[in-house]
Design a protein around this motif. Sequence first.
Motif, mmCIF file in Angstrom:
data_model
loop_
_atom_site.group_PDB
_atom_site.id
_atom_site.type_symbol
_atom_site.label_atom_id
_atom_site.label_comp_id
_atom_site.label_asym_id
_atom_site.label_seq_id
_atom_site.Cartn_x
_atom_site.Cartn_y
_atom_site.Cartn_z
ATOM 1 N N LEU A 1 0.834 -1.203 0.000
ATOM 2 C CA LEU A 1 0.000 0.000 0.000
ATOM 3 C C LEU A 1 0.870 1.254 0.000
ATOM 4 C CD1 LEU A 1 -2.906 -0.916 2.433
ATOM 5 C CD2 LEU A 1 -3.118 -0.337 0.022
ATOM 6 N N ARG B 1 -7.054 13.173 -0.522
ATOM 7 C CA ARG B 1 -7.845 14.401 -0.555
ATOM 8 C C ARG B 1 -7.002 15.518 0.053
ATOM 9 N NH1 ARG B 1 -13.263 13.386 2.114
ATOM 10 N NH2 ARG B 1 -12.540 14.520 3.910
ATOM 11 N N ALA C 1 -3.690 14.508 1.424
ATOM 12 C CA ALA C 1 -3.571 13.576 2.555
ATOM 13 C C ALA C 1 -4.345 12.295 2.245
ATOM 14 C CB ALA C 1 -4.099 14.218 3.834
ATOM 15 N N VAL C 2 -3.871 11.191 2.773
ATOM 16 C CA VAL C 2 -4.536 9.899 2.558
ATOM 17 C C VAL C 2 -5.883 9.892 3.266
ATOM 18 C CG1 VAL C 2 -4.443 7.454 3.145
ATOM 19 C CG2 VAL C 2 -2.409 8.591 2.312
ATOM 20 N N LYS C 3 -6.946 9.588 2.511
ATOM 21 C CA LYS C 3 -8.273 9.497 3.115
ATOM 22 C C LYS C 3 -8.861 8.094 3.004
ATOM 23 C CE LYS C 3 -10.483 11.864 5.001
ATOM 24 N NZ LYS C 3 -10.494 12.163 6.453
ATOM 25 N N ARG C 4 -8.320 7.312 2.087
ATOM 26 C CA ARG C 4 -8.904 5.979 1.886
ATOM 27 C C ARG C 4 -7.775 4.984 1.609
ATOM 28 N NH1 ARG C 4 -14.005 4.054 -0.112
ATOM 29 N NH2 ARG C 4 -14.793 6.154 -0.195
ATOM 30 N N LEU C 5 -7.811 3.880 2.318
ATOM 31 C CA LEU C 5 -6.824 2.813 2.113
ATOM 32 C C LEU C 5 -7.590 1.501 2.165
ATOM 33 C CD1 LEU C 5 -3.915 3.893 4.503
ATOM 34 C CD2 LEU C 5 -3.627 3.393 2.095
ATOM 35 N N GLU C 6 -7.759 0.858 1.034
ATOM 36 C CA GLU C 6 -8.504 -0.409 1.004
ATOM 37 C C GLU C 6 -7.620 -1.475 0.376
ATOM 38 O OE1 GLU C 6 -11.457 -0.481 2.306
ATOM 39 O OE2 GLU C 6 -12.117 1.613 2.257
ATOM 40 N N TRP C 7 -7.697 -2.668 0.902
ATOM 41 C CA TRP C 7 -6.946 -3.770 0.322
ATOM 42 C C TRP C 7 -7.716 -5.039 0.563
ATOM 43 C CZ3 TRP C 7 -1.293 -5.454 1.965
ATOM 44 C CH2 TRP C 7 -0.859 -6.442 1.073
ATOM 45 N N ARG D 1 -16.568 5.813 11.680
ATOM 46 C CA ARG D 1 -16.485 6.154 10.255
ATOM 47 C C ARG D 1 -16.666 7.658 10.050
ATOM 48 N NH1 ARG D 1 -17.669 1.704 6.276
ATOM 49 N NH2 ARG D 1 -16.288 2.518 4.694
ATOM 50 N N ALA E 1 -13.587 9.510 11.197
ATOM 51 C CA ALA E 1 -12.475 9.343 10.257
ATOM 52 C C ALA E 1 -12.675 10.235 9.033
ATOM 53 C CB ALA E 1 -12.358 7.883 9.825
ATOM 54 N N GLU E 2 -13.904 10.324 8.584
ATOM 55 C CA GLU E 2 -14.215 11.131 7.397
ATOM 56 C C GLU E 2 -14.004 12.614 7.668
ATOM 57 O OE1 GLU E 2 -14.818 9.829 4.512
ATOM 58 O OE2 GLU E 2 -15.163 11.764 3.539
ATOM 59 N N ASN E 3 -14.365 13.057 8.879
ATOM 60 C CA ASN E 3 -14.327 14.490 9.195
ATOM 61 C C ASN E 3 -12.994 14.973 9.764
ATOM 62 O OD1 ASN E 3 -16.969 14.696 8.367
ATOM 63 N ND2 ASN E 3 -17.833 14.527 10.419
ATOM 64 N N ASN E 4 -12.104 14.041 10.069
ATOM 65 C CA ASN E 4 -10.806 14.413 10.621
ATOM 66 C C ASN E 4 -9.703 13.711 9.821
ATOM 67 O OD1 ASN E 4 -11.691 15.873 13.248
ATOM 68 N ND2 ASN E 4 -12.853 13.974 13.269
ATOM 69 N N ARG E 5 -8.485 13.815 10.305
ATOM 70 C CA ARG E 5 -7.367 13.208 9.575
ATOM 71 C C ARG E 5 -7.282 11.752 10.038
ATOM 72 N NH1 ARG E 5 -1.253 15.638 9.794
ATOM 73 N NH2 ARG E 5 -0.279 14.114 8.425
ATOM 74 N N GLY E 6 -8.148 10.893 9.469
ATOM 75 C CA GLY E 6 -8.260 9.566 10.044
ATOM 76 C C GLY E 6 -8.454 8.457 9.040
ATOM 77 N N LEU E 7 -8.274 7.244 9.510
ATOM 78 C CA LEU E 7 -8.533 6.025 8.758
ATOM 79 C C LEU E 7 -9.519 5.199 9.557
ATOM 80 C CD1 LEU E 7 -7.707 3.979 6.436
ATOM 81 C CD2 LEU E 7 -6.179 2.959 8.128
ATOM 82 N N ARG F 1 -2.905 -1.919 6.079
ATOM 83 C CA ARG F 1 -3.585 -0.619 5.925
ATOM 84 C C ARG F 1 -3.202 0.300 7.075
ATOM 85 N NH1 ARG F 1 -9.587 -1.901 5.845
ATOM 86 N NH2 ARG F 1 -9.834 0.320 5.547
#
Lengths: 225, 234
Positions: A56, A88, A91-97, B202, B205-211, B226
């Motif tokens: 990734l 976005r 910055a990384v907003k989505r990481l899928e695997w 979720r 994570a969407e509204n901040n710097r998150g996963l 990940r």
Amino acid sequence: MLFADCGSSYTKLIGENDESPEIVSTRDFLGRPAQKITAATGHLGKKYTDVFIGELEALALGAREVIEDDDFTVVDVGSRDVKIIGYRDGAVKRLEWNDSCGAATGLTIDLIGRYYEIDFGEIEPAAKPAPVTCGVFGIERIFDSIIEHGDPSTGIASFVGGVAANIFRTAGRPEKLYLSGGLCKNKLFVESIRRQCEPVLLGRALLAIGVRTHFRKKSAHMTKI
Amino acid sequence: MIGYFGYPDPQIIEKAVREFDGPFIDLDVEAGESDPDFLNSSSCRIVRNIIANGLALKEKLDVVLASVGPEKCDGGRYAARILAEEGLNVIESENLNMTRRPLIISIAKAPLTEKVDLVMKSIIEPIETKLIECKPKAGFWGVPPNDFRLLEPFPDETHIFGWIRCVEAGVPADLSYELEVEPDLPTVYFAQSFCAKSNLARRLAENNRGLYIDCDRRASRSLISRIEAFLSLG
């Protein structure tokens, strides 16, 4: 120096100044005399180097190297898995695997093509992709197509369209999707993606480029120390 | 043996210490017991642990202190009822305390697995620790995962947020505190699969710097990757 993406089916090798990789089947690569790999990623990468980076991360670094946008989504469809990274504002907003089921990935499509001896470039994308929740069950579409039309093309188009639709949805339905991996060469797959959004093809070197970028950054950091 | 799950009212815990012999056993933690057939496999793993552990230890448990209020969840409330119907001695508890204690562990420098373990142990008895506060490099939000391997990729300078932080502060039902995060700190927002907290995780994570991640029983290789990638690229 040599940087490698050692995948399950294919190994991509790129030198310090190369733009395009050497691609060799992993089976053949394993049969080569021990080759000095500077840094690597991929399922088999750890065996060949002390400098290993996760896939990734390699995909993200490679994408940042070649894509100028700060907002983008990149998908790498491999033989056995699909990786998706969304950025976005840089910055990384989505990481899928998805590595738990390879049924709807490159290998399945490749096997279908070989079994039915078809040229994917000669098949039009399906108007309505099939729901492919599982690649194995999705092959039923192909059987139905043979029964109904006498040939598998319609079913294969529906199947590949379904895989493309899944990837588009998992990627968050972007307007533009950067594609990495062997399926960039599969015209039916690319055109099926085009039915959903704009595809931008990045070829098969992206992860190897990411490995090279990682090594350069690491070396620059060590030089500073 | 005194079984418990969630964060029961401390007064009920003290009473149990006086009336029954220890040791305490946290029924939330997976212990290799088989799930009874009547449990739905697409339900929270932690709740399934509670019921599986409770039934496996039925003859050894003098009592089960059961969190059934907003500090736990409906899953805990139903688990308490199921265990009582199966013949266990269940004392239901709601912990609605809203007076926060100062934090030490959640903001300290130490392996994340160790910090989470210490916070959860502090439910039963105060923990003496010499941990020192640090500036955070990353955040972990959520509940203790069923598989602690999820916590291994994190740097020692990881701050804890969410329900675990609420536990250390003594306010497990304080939703406002649970939602307090550092927006610009790269944070992994975790929920157990099938848990209602996944909507919170979720959204945060969407509204901040998150996963956002969720996991059921075992963390897959891709899930760990990940997390590693996010912490590296974050």
